[in-house]
Design an enzyme around this catalytic site. Structure first.
Site, short mmCIF file in Angstrom:
data_model
loop_
_atom_site.label_atom_id
_atom_site.label_comp_id
_atom_site.label_asym_id
_atom_site.label_seq_id
_atom_site.Cartn_x
_atom_site.Cartn_y
_atom_site.Cartn_z
CG HIS A 130 -5.33 8.35 4.50
ND1 HIS A 130 -5.70 6.97 4.26
CD2 HIS A 130 -5.07 8.50 2.93
CE1 HIS A 130 -5.33 6.57 3.26
NE2 HIS A 130 -5.04 7.28 2.51
N GLY A 131 -6.04 9.04 8.49
CA GLY A 131 -5.57 9.44 9.76
C GLY A 131 -6.70 9.40 10.97
CD GLU A 157 -4.77 8.17 -2.09
OE1 GLU A 157 -5.29 8.07 -1.14
OE2 GLU A 157 -3.35 8.26 -1.92
NE ARG A 174 -6.61 3.79 16.28
CZ ARG A 174 -6.78 4.74 17.06
NH1 ARG A 174 -6.64 6.15 16.96
NH2 ARG A 174 -7.60 4.53 18.26
CG ASN A 193 -7.35 0.53 1.64
OD1 ASN A 193 -7.59 -0.33 1.15
ND2 ASN A 193 -6.36 0.93 1.35
CG ASP A 226 -2.22 0.74 1.15
OD1 ASP A 226 -2.74 0.98 0.00
OD2 ASP A 226 -2.69 1.40 2.29
#
EC number: 4.1.2.13
Length: 267
Positions: free
Chosen positions: A176-177, A130, A231, A228, A88
């Site tokens: 993201h994040g 992406e 966490r 995807n 990835d």
């Protein structure tokens, strides 16, 4: 060196995602960092009777010298459900070529160029791209500014489609994040992108932290096949690790960690 059609058609990532599209379901593509997580993810997939994609960031090549990728591929090959191995957010050309040439990788998310797509295709490896950058930060992900400005445009879809990529990870308000923002997703845009790319290319969903089940289902209904997660399947593992380290034997800690990954991934 042209890729043989049967070699590309037998690619495990492509097979897994095409089956998901046809069955109107999503497949977890989970990041793994160690052997406990790999083992837990595979056990979860087998117990749930579900396909799975195991993902690694490029550090698994540069730090582990590919060792952990090989271990995952060996375990996946013995699994009773379809499992593929994916690299990835690979932006460095040297890492991409090293993975394509020397590692048991089924698919790679690449820094997009037609040349790199062709390089992977020649080796029977599927590619993901992406357009622009997903807003936010994560391992191997670069920050960008401006959520609205970073959304994938129809022109970008056409440009990326023309390169021959197998999966596209569009930006439609996902992040993201550690943000977990779920109120800015533009489903109308996602559905338009799904229609624009046609049947050959599958949609990958990035930035899923904080997504409740109903929102995940809505993304899948709008066309996302590769989901995807990071966490989302590892939080319980890290909570247990932090609370139990030094209090129980190391072997017990490992076993408990595996069970946490199994249970959260199945959920």
């Amino acid at each position: 060196m042209a890729v043989l059609p049967e070699r590309k058609s037998s690619n495990r990532t492509i097979q897994i995602l095409k089956a998901a599209e046809q069955g109107n379901y999503g497949v977890i593509a989970a990041i793994a960092y160690n052997l406990e997580q790999i083992f837990g993810l595979i056990r979860a997939a087998e117990e749930a009777r579900s396909p799975l994609i195991i993902q690694f960031f490029p550090w698994a090549i540069t730090f582990w010298d590919g060792l952990i990728v090989r271990a995952a591929a060996e375990a996946a090959s013995k699994a009773s459900v379809p499992i593929s191995i994916h690299l990835d957010h690979a932006q460095d050309e040297a890492d991409i070529k090293r993975a394509a040439d020397t590692l048991p990788i089924d698919s790679i998310m690449i820094g997009i160029t037609t040349r790199l797509v062709e390089y992977c295709n020649e080796r029977g490896i599927a590619t993901e791209a992406e357009p622009g950058r997903i807003e936010g930060a994560g391992d191997g992900v670069v920050d960008t500014a401006g959520l609205e400005a970073s959304k994938t445009t129809p022109e970008e879809v056409d440009e990326f489609n023309a390169t021959g990529v197998d999966s596209l990870a569009p930006e439609f308000g996902n992040m993201h994040g550690e943000f977990g923002a779920t109120d800015q997703l533009d489903f109308e845009q996602l559905e338009k992108i799904q229609k624009q790319i046609g049947k050959r290319v599958t949609i990958a969903l990035h930035g899923t932290n904080g997504y409740p089940p109903n929102l995940m289902k809505r993304c899948i209904a709008a066309g996302a096949a590769k989901i995807n997660v990071n966490r989302l399947v590892l939080d319980d593992y890290y909570i247990d690790l932090q609370s139990q380290v030094g209090k129980v034997p190391h072997i017990t800690l490992i076993k408990q960690g595996v069970e946490k990954v199994v249970n959260q991934t199945k959920e």
